[in-house]
Design an enzyme around this catalytic site. Structure first.
Site, PDB file in Angstrom:
ATOM      1  N   ALA A 211       0.813  -1.151   0.114  1.00  0.00           N
ATOM      2  CA  ALA A 211       0.070  -0.100   0.014  1.00  0.00           C
ATOM      3  C   ALA A 211       0.892   1.368  -0.010  1.00  0.00           C
ATOM      4  O   ALA A 211       2.038   1.204   0.544  1.00  0.00           O
ATOM      5  CB  ALA A 211      -0.942   0.063   1.245  1.00  0.00           C
TER       6      ALA A 211
ATOM      7  N   GLY B 252      -0.134  -5.337   0.521  1.00  0.00           N
ATOM      8  CA  GLY B 252      -1.494  -5.306  -0.321  1.00  0.00           C
ATOM      9  C   GLY B 252      -0.861  -5.981  -1.623  1.00  0.00           C
ATOM     10  O   GLY B 252      -1.787  -6.298  -2.516  1.00  0.00           O
TER      11      GLY B 252
ATOM     12  N   GLU C  90      -1.837  -9.661  -1.329  1.00  0.00           N
ATOM     13  CA  GLU C  90      -3.289  -9.643  -1.298  1.00  0.00           C
ATOM     14  C   GLU C  90      -3.960  -9.504  -2.583  1.00  0.00           C
ATOM     15  O   GLU C  90      -4.861 -10.190  -2.788  1.00  0.00           O
ATOM     16  CB  GLU C  90      -3.874  -8.462  -0.269  1.00  0.00           C
TER      17      GLU C  90
ATOM     18  N   GLU D 198       2.888  -5.991   7.333  1.00  0.00           N
ATOM     19  CA  GLU D 198       2.109  -4.758   7.905  1.00  0.00           C
ATOM     20  C   GLU D 198       2.444  -4.510   9.385  1.00  0.00           C
ATOM     21  O   GLU D 198       2.222  -3.451   9.814  1.00  0.00           O
ATOM     22  CB  GLU D 198       0.766  -5.039   7.535  1.00  0.00           C
TER      23      GLU D 198
END
Length: 769
Positions: free
Chosen positions: A74, A128, A131, A151
């Site tokens: 992210a 991310g 993901e 994270e």
């Protein structure tokens, strides 16, 4: 799974979504910012609505340096604007006209796409990025693939299905290991655990597929997938392999290894709670995950961790013009032809030598004493071989490093060096003599650096010719140098901006976190430590605390080592010699005139009279037994207890843990304000970086300046310093900083004060007075 290389009967188009086309080739990490999320979303819309498109490939593309990454996660700069759960639909916000494409909705769209989606992964697929890959129907990687959910390091947990999909693919224990430790795995391991379907170039095969490029192999998979049912490829529809009872047992075992919530454990406990939900249907589990994500996002520990993340990047910003001397030998892509030298083969010098060898330099290790030189070489060769055994470096790399090590007792061998680092004893006369010799021997463009921890860089620079002084600076490593991440780049009066820029870039290249600091006694790190060491020892002499009670209070605060444990590890003689150099140590009955008004004599006596030097001598503030904890476990010492009793006042009431923390840490923070006032530190966050990476300050408390701003409160800090100043007059480090007073008067944190540019304005006003 191996896909046949025969042509597919499908004639439909495969839509390749190249991330770098929107992120830009100059950002090889491909962060999942709004533009990239929108690109993927709109490509999926196109694929679903266009009957001529049969499949989709998500691909990181290549950067301008030909580096490739899928996505490193992210865009953390967006986290500050996220305060609540995202909307359940994506598109254009009707209220403000701005696009919004939440990652959690994007991964659902990828997984539920009616056309097969293949992730073509090269380099990092982290956070991310992983993901997104998990939501694809197939995952193809090359051998550079690196997979992880890190994270927790930035104070949050995966929030787009990572805690739900990863356990379904790789088992719950492996997923917990990756999520709770933030450790990534390579392509080979990812294939073993079923995280990826195929690794291009991994298997020894002569098939045309093995000769394919990553994108070529991904296209073959995509074409084949067009003919296959998709439901069994949707990871969210899979079930975990473990039963409910097995899941409970796995979670219970994992929980025993986690730190307490108040000691930095908010993120990992939230992650564990989210993973527990992976037994539920994906939508229910993801809702629990999202709840835990926002809990950590808003939590003080998470905010402090992200402050630390950005503080490091701010500290590493290159001063002045980024194009300074890019042709300098120390900025070459490879150091194979670059020669460096380290003067002093002790623990510090050998550690710095090891760091430079790992970076690719040919390194002359210099020590005039053969015994010390031989000992340093033995240490280096032994450490290099231990790295091979632990898989940290290859046997080939180890041979190169040992071949590049050039031990010598002759300064004359340094005539071709581009960099020389002095790392001898903290004695100004010795250091100046060394640099005077180097000035005559080394080539004109050679950068000369001192690893001094406290001594005046300008005085040292006076020993070299005027033309050489712009190339002179401090490079203060922290012990052990090959382990500790922090390096203070100490800028003297004559140090050029060009030299500073080169050293910033070099420090980053060798894998260290560099912070530029000014020249003063102790620079930033050790300057703040002066009051810390003095005050914790004075607590003993006042009879209000013991060695163990002080260490316990500081450990409970979250600092990695108590002050007396840290002193023993570093060596009590080091602090003693520094105090002696300053003229503070009394000589017999002759009391030094330079000694501060409040001074802990016991810290000198324990070295001078009792020869207790710390772990290296088997006794310091604690005793050490080689048979217990390899001689590193702190054991109570009766001799030290008896010594302290001679100095301690009788009948004093013991102080609380909070009082110990305030007495020890508030003057440190106050000294940080003074460093900012004097320009020794550029930003409050620079001081935080120094203490998190150099002194074991807990990252979940952000650093001393962040802690003062956000946990202590500057008004309370100022009031307590004023009270301490009355209680202990003539103690400079308790006298409140003018900058602190100004921040309190303006009702600003020091971070806000600097962000608003008020410090620069104040300097301009002061310069006119």
């Amino acid at each position: 799974m191996v896909i046949s290389s025969k042509p597919s009967i499908s004639s439909k188009t495969t839509l390749v979504v190249n991330f770098s086309s929107v992120v830009g080739s100059n950002n090889p990490l491909n962060p999942l910012g709004l533009k990239l999320r929108q690109l993927i979303w709109e490509a999926l819309e196109e694929a679903e609505s266009n009957s001529s498109v049969g499949s989709v490939i998500l691909y990181g593309g290549l950067s301008s340096s030909n580096r490739s990454n899928f996505s490193a996660g992210a865009d953390l700069t967006e986290f500050g604007s996220v305060s609540k759960a995202p909307p359940t639909t994506a598109g254009i916000n009707k209220n403000d006209g701005r696009p919004f494409f939440p990652l959690i909705e994007l991964v659902k769209k990828i997984e539920n796409c009616n056309k097969p989606v293949v992730a073509a992964i090269s380099g990092n697929a982290l956070g991310g990025g992983l993901e997104v890959a998990l939501s694809c129907h197939y995952r193809i990687s090359d051998t550079t693939g690196n997979f992880g959910l890190p994270e927790v390091l930035v104070g949050v947990i995966p929030g787009a299905g990572g805690t739900q999909r990863l356990p379904r693919l790789v088992t719950v224990p492996k997923a917990l290991e990756m999520i709770l430790t933030a450790k990534s795995i390579g392509a080979k391991e990812a294939k073993k655990f079923g995280l990826v379907d195929h690794v291009v170039g991994l298997a020894a095969s002569s098939s045309s597929e093995e000769k394919d490029s990553l994108i070529g192999c991904a296209k073959r998979y995509a074409k084949w997938a067009e003919l296959m049912p998709l439901d069994d490829r949707r990871v969210g529809k899979m079930r975990i392999k473990e039963s409910d009872s097995e899941l409970e047992m796995i979670v219970e075992i994992a929980s025993k290894k986690l730190p307490p919530m108040q000691m930095g454990g908010e993120g990992v406990w939230a992650a564990l709670e989210a993973v527990k939900a992976c037994r539920l249907p994906i939508d229910e589990g993801s809702a629990i995950e999202l709840e835990q994500f926002f809990k950590t996002l808003r939590g003080s520990q998470g905010i402090a961790r992200r402050h630390g993340f950005f503080a490091v990047r701010k500290a590493q910003r290159i001063l002045g013009n980024n194009n300074y001397n890019n042709n300098h030998p120390l900025l070459q892509k490879s150091f194979k032809t670059v020669t460096a030298a380290v003067i002093g083969a002790g623990l510090m010098g050998s550690g710095i030598c090891l760091v430079l060898l790992q970076a690719g330099f040919t390194v002359h290790l210099v020590d005039v004493y053969k015994e010390s030189l031989d000992k340093g070489v033995v240490f280096l060769k032994g450490t290099i071989q231990s790295y091979v055994k632990r898989g940290r470096i290859s046997e080939e790399n180890a041979k190169r490093m040992i071949k590049s090590l050039k031990p010598t007792q002759r300064f004359e061998d340094l005539s071709t060096c581009s960099l020389v680092v002095e790392a001898v004893i903290e004695n100004m006369k010795i250091k100046k003599k060394i640099f005077s010799s180097l000035d005559k021997i080394t080539p004109a463009g050679c950068i000369l650096l001192s690893n001094t921890s406290t001594l005046d860089i300008d005085e040292m620079a006076s020993s070299v010719s005027i033309s050489r002084r712009p190339l002179f600076a401090g490079w203060h490593f922290f012990s052990p140098a090959h382990v500790m991440k922090l390096v203070e780049i100490v800028v003297g009066t004559a140090t050029s901006t060009e030299t500073t820029c080169v050293m910033q870039q070099l420090t980053k290249r060798i894998g260290k976190t560099g912070v530029v600091v000014g020249n003063c006694d102790g620079f930033v790190g050790n300057r703040l430590l002066i009051s810390y060491g003095a005050e914790t020892t004075l607590l003993l002499e006042e009879g209000v605390a013991t060695v163990s009670s002080v260490d316990k209070a500081i450990l409970n605060f979250g600092i990695a080592l108590g002050p007396f444990q840290m002193a023993d590890m570093a060596g009590l003689d080091i602090g003693y010699n520094i105090r002696k150099q300053r003229g503070w140590v009394s000589n017999g009955d002759i009391i030094s005139k330079n000694k501060p008004a409040r001074y802990p004599d016991v810290a000198d006596v324990i070295v001078s009279d009792f020869k207790r030097l710390g772990q290296k001598s088997g006794k310091g503030w604690y005793d050490y037994d080689k048979k217990i904890g390899r001689g590193r476990k702190s054991l109570p010492s009766k001799e030290v207890d008896n010594l302290i009793r001679k100095y301690a006042k009788r009948g004093q009431i013991p102080v609380s843990d909070q009082q110990i923390v305030e007495r020890a840490l508030f003057p440190m923070v106050n000294e940080g304000f003074k460093c900012l006032e004097e320009g020794i530190a550029r930003e409050p966050s620079d001081i935080d970086v120094v203490y998190v990476y150099g002194y074991g300050w807990p990252v979940y408390k952000g650093g001393p300046m962040w802690w003062a701003d956000h946990e202590v409160g500057l008004k309370y800090l100022l009031r307590r310093l004023q009270e301490f100043s009355k209680q202990f007059p003539h103690t400079d480090y308790y006298a409140p900083s003018d900058l602190l007073k100004r921040c309190v008067m303006m009702d600003l944190t020091v971070e806000e004060y600097f962000n608003l540019g008020l410090f620069k304005k104040q300097k301009k006003v002061s310069s006119k007075l």
